[in-house]
Enzyme design. Sequence first.
Site, short mmCIF file in Angstrom:
data_model
loop_
_atom_site.label_atom_id
_atom_site.label_comp_id
_atom_site.label_asym_id
_atom_site.label_seq_id
_atom_site.Cartn_x
_atom_site.Cartn_y
_atom_site.Cartn_z
CG ASP A 192 -1.76 1.19 1.39
OD1 ASP A 192 -2.36 1.60 0.38
OD2 ASP A 192 -1.83 1.74 2.50
CB CYS B 148 -8.77 1.65 -7.19
SG CYS B 148 -10.57 1.92 -7.30
CG ASP C 97 -1.84 2.22 6.41
OD1 ASP C 97 -2.38 1.78 5.37
OD2 ASP C 97 -1.86 3.43 6.72
CG ASP D 257 -1.44 7.69 0.52
OD1 ASP D 257 -0.35 8.04 0.02
OD2 ASP D 257 -2.54 8.00 0.05
#
Length: 176
Positions: free
Chosen positions: A8, A93, A130, A10
């Site tokens: 991921d 996305c 996260d 961020d």
Amino acid sequence: MDKGMFLDRDGVINEVLSKRVKFVNRPRDFYLLEGAGEAIKIFNELGYRVFVVTNQGGIGLGYMHEEALTAVHDKMKSDLGLFDATITDIAYCPHKPHAGCPCRKPKPQMIFDLAEKHQIDLSESYMAGDRQPDIEAGKQAGTKTVLVGSGDEQKVSADMSFSTLFTFADWLKWHH
């Protein structure tokens, strides 16, 4: 087939909702988290193809355009290059959070698409994130899952949990 490290963005690679950054909508909002460059370099050295899989609903909501996202990702690659760290590919996305698209995490489509494009063995791969949607996407894709950070650990059922991407990479280096 290669093995992949799906990350991921961020909160795993870069700051978000920190003192200096709310959302990452421009390159100047992009700050690598401490140890992220070193971690990705370790993954590279261990033979993992590194991929970023990120929900970017801000595009669908009109907060940013795809050109700005490309510029942010160019800065990410440039910043990581200072550590000799390489990202193989990026999937995102762009749809609104509740658009029902097949690609938004927790759905695994971005992982499946990258794995097919780059000949990745998902059973030998990891998804690190996260938040619960990251972990769910990894589980549905058949990867091992890693929760990074001090978020909702009690609510997230990842295979492993580490405080930072670097602590995970360091652990992997010794258990590889």
